[in-house]
Design an enzyme around this catalytic site. Sequence first.
Site, mmCIF file in Angstrom:
data_model
loop_
_atom_site.group_PDB
_atom_site.id
_atom_site.type_symbol
_atom_site.label_atom_id
_atom_site.label_comp_id
_atom_site.label_asym_id
_atom_site.label_seq_id
_atom_site.Cartn_x
_atom_site.Cartn_y
_atom_site.Cartn_z
ATOM 1 N N LYS A 228 0.813 -1.217 0.000
ATOM 2 C CA LYS A 228 0.000 0.000 0.000
ATOM 3 C C LYS A 228 0.848 1.269 0.000
ATOM 4 O O LYS A 228 2.024 1.261 0.342
ATOM 5 C CB LYS A 228 -0.967 -0.009 1.194
ATOM 6 C CG LYS A 228 -2.178 -0.909 0.906
ATOM 7 C CD LYS A 228 -3.253 -0.832 1.958
ATOM 8 C CE LYS A 228 -4.409 -1.748 1.542
ATOM 9 N NZ LYS A 228 -5.436 -1.867 2.578
ATOM 10 N N ARG A 262 -3.506 -9.777 5.538
ATOM 11 C CA ARG A 262 -3.958 -9.871 4.140
ATOM 12 C C ARG A 262 -2.839 -9.372 3.239
ATOM 13 O O ARG A 262 -2.513 -8.182 3.252
ATOM 14 C CB ARG A 262 -5.227 -9.036 3.964
ATOM 15 C CG ARG A 262 -5.799 -9.043 2.556
ATOM 16 C CD ARG A 262 -7.029 -8.143 2.475
ATOM 17 N NE ARG A 262 -7.569 -8.081 1.138
ATOM 18 C CZ ARG A 262 -7.101 -7.284 0.184
ATOM 19 N NH1 ARG A 262 -6.091 -6.474 0.438
ATOM 20 N NH2 ARG A 262 -7.647 -7.293 -1.011
HETATM 21 C C1 7PM Z 1 -6.786 -0.196 -5.117
HETATM 22 C C2 7PM Z 1 -7.069 0.373 -3.899
HETATM 23 C C3 7PM Z 1 -6.532 -1.539 -5.238
HETATM 24 C C4 7PM Z 1 -7.105 -0.422 -2.764
HETATM 25 C C5 7PM Z 1 -6.548 -2.325 -4.113
HETATM 26 C C6 7PM Z 1 -6.841 -1.756 -2.880
HETATM 27 C C7 7PM Z 1 -8.226 -4.271 2.153
HETATM 28 C C8 7PM Z 1 -9.276 -5.084 1.756
HETATM 29 C C9 7PM Z 1 -8.444 -4.102 0.028
HETATM 30 C C10 7PM Z 1 -7.886 -4.176 3.546
HETATM 31 C C11 7PM Z 1 -9.681 -5.725 3.924
HETATM 32 C C12 7PM Z 1 -5.529 -3.342 -1.558
HETATM 33 C C13 7PM Z 1 -6.828 -2.570 -1.635
HETATM 34 N N1 7PM Z 1 -7.690 -3.673 1.057
HETATM 35 N N2 7PM Z 1 -10.000 -5.811 2.631
HETATM 36 N N3 7PM Z 1 -9.399 -4.969 0.425
HETATM 37 N N4 7PM Z 1 -8.655 -4.931 4.388
HETATM 38 N N5 7PM Z 1 -10.384 -6.427 4.844
HETATM 39 O O1 7PM Z 1 -4.488 -2.623 -1.511
HETATM 40 O O2 7PM Z 1 -6.983 -3.465 3.995
HETATM 41 O O3 7PM Z 1 -5.476 -4.562 -1.563
HETATM 42 S S1 7PM Z 1 -8.250 -3.628 -1.625
#
Ligand code: 7PM
Length: 283
Positions: A228, A262
């Site tokens: 991230k 995750r």
């Molecule tokens: C763009 C923006 C692509 C954000 C992907 C993402 C989480 C999640 C995501 C989290 C839970 C990523 C995120 N992040 N579910 N789904 N917790 N529970 O970086 O932090 O994977 S998507």
Amino acid sequence: MTSVQSLTRLPCGNRVLDLAHTHVMGILNVTPDSFSDGGRYSQLDAALRHAEAMVLAGATLIDVGGESTRPGARAVSPLEELERVAPIVERINRELDVIISVDTSTPSVMRETARLGAGLINDVRSLRRDGALDAAAATGLPVCLMHMLGEPGDMQANPQYQDVTKEVGEFLAERMAQCAAVGIPAERIILDPGFGFAKTLQHNLSLFKHMEALHALGRPLLVGVSRKSMIGQALSRPVGERLFGGLALAALASVKGARILRVHDVAETVDVVRMIAAVESAE
Ligand code: 7PM
């Protein structure tokens, strides 16, 4: 069957998650690449092979997501989302020994994937879409509630908090109360601070530092920081160079008591978790 076991064993459909130790959840993205000419079957096979590799590397959960949470991403219809996610849920359930988490905010996707073998509902919107609370309750599955203000498209506009950890805790407590009202008991809930969702770098760092305060809510924590931008911003690293920063955060989160990490990089994170467990189980 009382106290100690029911405190640490979370039924997830046809499998059980032992919350006595930290688990690694592998991220499986099934959002199609519009320029890919591989077709449906090869995409499904590629996703299954990726899931299998993560299970072999030690993932005990696979998070399947078919709706991009990326700001500005095209909205996906419930049917389109289900057509992406359902085949892979069905195949993983049939072929792999792993708990399937479905990253969705869509009621029909919750109901249908539960029928196909999903073991956990992971909703970045904390069941705030119309019908989501009732759909999740009807599945009987555990739910991961995540903190986010606004929608993925506008969440990073200008996030403001007096005390980010306190406000995240209050939000999650309110969502737990909404769940209780529709018959989803606290025992079936996992909580997630929502790193990177409607938070500046300083908000993310402060929330991470004070994460233990969320243990007061009495439920296991899931942490998602893999690749991230909080890592990118803190270290000035592009997305392809965030592994070591992410492993540092995985180790810290594990020591702070997070129960599910995750991540994209499963093998590396499993080593982190196993190394910490080896030290913690010493005399
Ligand atoms: C763009 C923006 C692509 C954000 C992907 C993402 C989480 C999640 C995501 C989290 C839970 C990523 C995120 N992040 N579910 N789904 N917790 N529970 O970086 O932090 O994977 S998507």
